[in-house]
Design an enzyme around this catalytic site. Structure first.
Site, PDB file in Angstrom:
ATOM      1  N   GLU A   1     -16.655  72.382  -1.317  1.00 25.43           N
ATOM      2  CA  GLU A   1     -17.014  72.410   0.111  1.00 25.43           C
ATOM      3  C   GLU A   1     -18.486  72.061   0.188  1.00 25.43           C
ATOM      4  O   GLU A   1     -19.344  72.881  -0.146  1.00 25.43           O
ATOM      5  CB  GLU A   1     -16.756  73.803   0.704  1.00 25.43           C
ATOM      6  CG  GLU A   1     -15.323  74.292   0.577  1.00 25.43           C
ATOM      7  CD  GLU A   1     -14.321  73.364   1.229  1.00 25.43           C
ATOM      8  OE1 GLU A   1     -14.661  72.726   2.238  1.00 25.43           O
ATOM      9  OE2 GLU A   1     -13.205  73.249   0.706  1.00 25.43           O
TER      10      GLU A   1
ATOM     11  N   CYS B   1     -23.304  74.276   7.644  1.00 26.71           N
ATOM     12  CA  CYS B   1     -22.695  73.037   7.130  1.00 26.71           C
ATOM     13  C   CYS B   1     -22.056  72.229   8.248  1.00 26.71           C
ATOM     14  O   CYS B   1     -22.104  71.004   8.235  1.00 26.71           O
ATOM     15  CB  CYS B   1     -21.693  73.353   6.032  1.00 26.71           C
ATOM     16  SG  CYS B   1     -20.424  74.518   6.523  1.00 26.71           S
TER      17      CYS B   1
HETATM   18  P1  NAD Z   1     -26.702  74.179  -4.026  1.00 26.60           P
HETATM   19  O1  NAD Z   1     -25.731  73.122  -4.398  1.00 26.60           O
HETATM   20  O2  NAD Z   1     -28.112  74.013  -4.368  1.00 26.60           O
HETATM   21  O3  NAD Z   1     -26.254  75.589  -4.669  1.00 26.60           O
HETATM   22  C1  NAD Z   1     -24.987  76.143  -4.445  1.00 26.60           C
HETATM   23  C2  NAD Z   1     -24.649  77.079  -5.588  1.00 26.60           C
HETATM   24  O4  NAD Z   1     -24.484  76.320  -6.774  1.00 26.60           O
HETATM   25  C3  NAD Z   1     -25.723  78.110  -5.892  1.00 26.60           C
HETATM   26  O5  NAD Z   1     -25.096  79.335  -6.183  1.00 26.60           O
HETATM   27  C4  NAD Z   1     -26.404  77.537  -7.125  1.00 26.60           C
HETATM   28  O6  NAD Z   1     -27.026  78.503  -7.944  1.00 26.60           O
HETATM   29  C5  NAD Z   1     -25.234  76.912  -7.838  1.00 26.60           C
HETATM   30  N1  NAD Z   1     -25.564  75.870  -8.804  1.00 26.60           N
HETATM   31  C6  NAD Z   1     -26.696  75.138  -8.913  1.00 26.60           C
HETATM   32  N2  NAD Z   1     -26.577  74.253  -9.941  1.00 26.60           N
HETATM   33  C7  NAD Z   1     -25.344  74.419 -10.466  1.00 26.60           C
HETATM   34  C8  NAD Z   1     -24.625  73.792 -11.527  1.00 26.60           C
HETATM   35  N3  NAD Z   1     -25.150  72.807 -12.247  1.00 26.60           N
HETATM   36  N4  NAD Z   1     -23.370  74.203 -11.779  1.00 26.60           N
HETATM   37  C9  NAD Z   1     -22.797  75.176 -11.041  1.00 26.60           C
HETATM   38  N5  NAD Z   1     -23.431  75.820 -10.040  1.00 26.60           N
HETATM   39  C10 NAD Z   1     -24.692  75.438  -9.746  1.00 26.60           C
HETATM   40  O7  NAD Z   1     -26.478  74.415  -2.475  1.00 26.60           O
HETATM   41  P2  NAD Z   1     -27.306  75.369  -1.522  1.00 26.60           P
HETATM   42  O8  NAD Z   1     -28.633  74.740  -1.290  1.00 26.60           O
HETATM   43  O9  NAD Z   1     -27.228  76.752  -2.029  1.00 26.60           O
HETATM   44  O10 NAD Z   1     -26.434  75.321  -0.192  1.00 26.60           O
HETATM   45  C11 NAD Z   1     -26.659  74.463   0.870  1.00 26.60           C
HETATM   46  C12 NAD Z   1     -25.644  73.349   0.861  1.00 26.60           C
HETATM   47  O11 NAD Z   1     -24.324  73.894   0.955  1.00 26.60           O
HETATM   48  C13 NAD Z   1     -25.783  72.437   2.060  1.00 26.60           C
HETATM   49  O12 NAD Z   1     -25.613  71.115   1.639  1.00 26.60           O
HETATM   50  C14 NAD Z   1     -24.624  72.854   2.953  1.00 26.60           C
HETATM   51  O13 NAD Z   1     -24.172  71.867   3.835  1.00 26.60           O
HETATM   52  C15 NAD Z   1     -23.587  73.188   1.935  1.00 26.60           C
HETATM   53  N6  NAD Z   1     -22.558  74.050   2.519  1.00 26.60           N
HETATM   54  C16 NAD Z   1     -21.294  73.550   2.664  1.00 26.60           C
HETATM   55  C17 NAD Z   1     -20.320  74.341   3.252  1.00 26.60           C
HETATM   56  C18 NAD Z   1     -18.910  73.842   3.435  1.00 26.60           C
HETATM   57  O14 NAD Z   1     -18.040  74.670   3.637  1.00 26.60           O
HETATM   58  N7  NAD Z   1     -18.660  72.547   3.375  1.00 26.60           N
HETATM   59  C19 NAD Z   1     -20.641  75.625   3.688  1.00 26.60           C
HETATM   60  C20 NAD Z   1     -21.935  76.083   3.535  1.00 26.60           C
HETATM   61  C21 NAD Z   1     -22.893  75.291   2.927  1.00 26.60           C
END
Ligand code: NAD
Length: 512
Positions: A247, A281
């Protein structure tokens, strides 16, 4: 979200992160980053716990969920304190997006999970229906890794966790390093509900811990976060040949038709863009307004935006930016837009009256598709407006993006609105509302294009946490085994005759 800083630690000791408040810039807490060994140990514990949890009648699992919902209602102030402390969002947004939405999904799955996961009998076609009967059973996958982001730290941890647990899986949850304690609170409410030991575990950490989880022997990853990380997670799951739901980010467009009710559309543009400090999002990131009504619409948007109260104490509408890195992205997108000719009509800067990470609710017009503020996810409290000739031009421009999460259309003619929304190349659409699609648990939720892979929520989402296993049973009750050998000229010709009768004649096709 908070401001995250890596602390110095000696070699061979777990890394430590410190988080500080975006409202006051003061230190909140520090925590250790879970290592690959920690994660692998958690997977072992979860695998053992899954045997008995997955074997429980679903009524017993939903009873735990009902109790967890009770615990959430009791502890709601505590959850809101944590979420507001770690993110700086308005308290009513914590109530609405974290508590209310969590209570709604918990109740929804407690009420419906048994029905959604009931074995389904399959109606077979053709001559097979005389020979066999079949049904599909929904079996848990095993251990599910849930990785969540910072913008909805509690709800985006609780929602996939609840679905995975109700399907009979055990869960290892890794919340964002920016909001670790809001995410971890999911465990508190389930522990208060008497969830057996090991069924839900939380590992705290950053990308290192998340990567360890995706590389471990879990059976599925449910990931919510950015496109860039989602891609990495997808690759890791492909290596392990396990399913994942991704997502990811969005760039939702709002289309304001010539016949829109302007008072509501203007309020919708401001709410859709500024909700959760713009970190949503399915938030509105681009507004396409038909030229004939654009002046009046923009005037109302500016008026509504200027009326928003930003702050951290007492009553306020818009909180801080949740993360220092997001502030840099917002500022760089705004600067790029101004350099390329956009005009600011409200806000457009950090709030000079508040210490902490506060970006003023902003209206920016004359935006174009070569600007980052239109092409990339900005995730800030910004209404970015583009004038269009008509609705068809709006649809074309709305689809001119690599994202495809959601979008919304505003018109007095709801049927036409639904037809226009269906032309969006997005996971879902809204008419005369925005940001709703995640909040309707019946609706399967997921992005198209770079906004995601697979869907969560609803019956389909819950079943995605299972293996759908068909069982095909011979109707003759084992009294006559299927006879295959020996292959002979006669058996070949007999089969060919039947084939030509079944699909080569009218009566045969009716039978088949
Ligand atoms: P991010 O991708 O930086 O981090 C998300 C999670 O992934 C965190 O827990 C992080 O520690 C972890 N992570 C980081 N590197 C990783 C790796 N290599 N392997 C596995 N996990 C890893 O995202 P963010 O900045 O925390 O969140 C914001 C983003 O999320 C925005 O782009 C937003 O649009 C999106 N979002 C999408 C939805 C949806 O349902 N489509 C909902 C909410 C947020």
């Amino acid at each position: 979200m908070a401001i995250v800083k890596e602390l110095e630690t000696p070699e061979g000791v777990r890394r430590k992160l410190e988080i500080s408040s975006t409202q006051t810039l003061e230190r909140i807490a520090e925590f250790e980053v879970a290592t690959a060994e920690d994660v692998n140990h958690a997977v072992e514990v979860a695998r053992k716990a899954q045997e008995s949890w997955g074997a429980l009648p679903i009524a017993q699992r939903t009873a735990v969920l009902q109790r967890a919902l009770g615990a959430l209602l009791e502890k709601q102030e505590e959850v809101m304190d944590l979420v507001v402390g770690e993110t700086g969002k308005a308290r009513q947004e914590a109530l609405m997006m974290e508590i209310w939405a969590a209570a709604d999904v918990m109740h929804f799955y407690a009420k419906n999970a048994a029905r959604f996961l009931k074995p389904e009998s399959l109606k077979l076609h053709g001559i097979m229906r005389f020979l066999k009967k079949a049904h599909v059973e929904y079996h848990p996958l095993g251990v599910v890794g849930v990785i969540s982001p910072w913008n909805g730290p509690f709800i985006l941890s609780v929602n996939p966790t609840v679905q995975a647990l109700m399907a009979g899986n055990t869960v290892i949850l890794k919340p964002s390093e920016v909001t670790p304690f809001s995410g971890r609170f999911v465990l508190d409410i389930f522990q208060a509900a008497g969830l057996p030991e090991g069924v839900l575990q939380v590992v705290l950490g950053d990308g290192e811990t998340g990567a360890a989880l995706t590389a471990s022997s879990v059976d599925k990853i449910s990931f919510t976060g950015s496109v860039a990380t989602g891609r990495r997670v997808g690759v890791a799951c492909a290596e392990n040949l396990i399913p994942c739901s991704l997502e990811l980010g969005g760039k939702d467009a709002m289309i304001v038709c010539a016949d829109a009710e302007l008072e509501f559309a203007a309020a919708g543009a401001v709410g859709g863009s500024c909700l959760n400090s713009g970190h949503y999002c399915c938030g509105t990131e681009r507004v396409y307004v038909v030229d004939s009504i654009a002046d009046e619409f923009i005037e109302r948007v500016v008026e509504n935006t200027k009326a928003l109260r930003q702050g951290k104490e007492g009553e306020y509408d818009v909180g801080s930016v949740f993360w220092d890195k997001q502030m840099s992205i917002i500022e760089s997108h705004m600067q790029d837009a101004l350099d390329k000719g956009a005009k600011v009509l409200a806000g457009g800067r950090r709030n000079p009256n508040l210490e902490g990470l506060y970006y003023e609710p902003t209206v920016i017009v004359d935006c174009t598709h070569d600007m980052d503020i239109i092409a990339e996810e900005t995730f800030g409290p910004i209404v970015a407006i583009i004038r269009v000739k008509d609705e068809q031009e709006a649809i074309r421009m709305a689809n001119d993006t690599r994202f495809g999460l959601g979008g919304n259309v505003w018109t007095k003619d709801s049927r036409r609105g639904a037809r226009l929304a269906a032309q969006l190349k997005t996971g879902s659409g809204c008419v005369n509302d925005m940001t709703m699609t995640f909040g309707v648990p019946e609706a399967p939720f997921g992005g198209r294009k770079e906004s995601g892979v697979s869907q969560v929520n609803g019956k389909k989402g819950l079943q995605n946490y299972c293996h759908a296993m068909p069982i095909i049973v011979d109707r003759l009750g084992g009294r006559q085994a299927p006879k295959m050998y020996p292959y002979t000229k006669e058996s070949f010709e007999g089969m060919q005759k039947t084939l030509n009768f079944l699909w080569g004649t009218r009566i045969g096709r009716w039978l088949a």
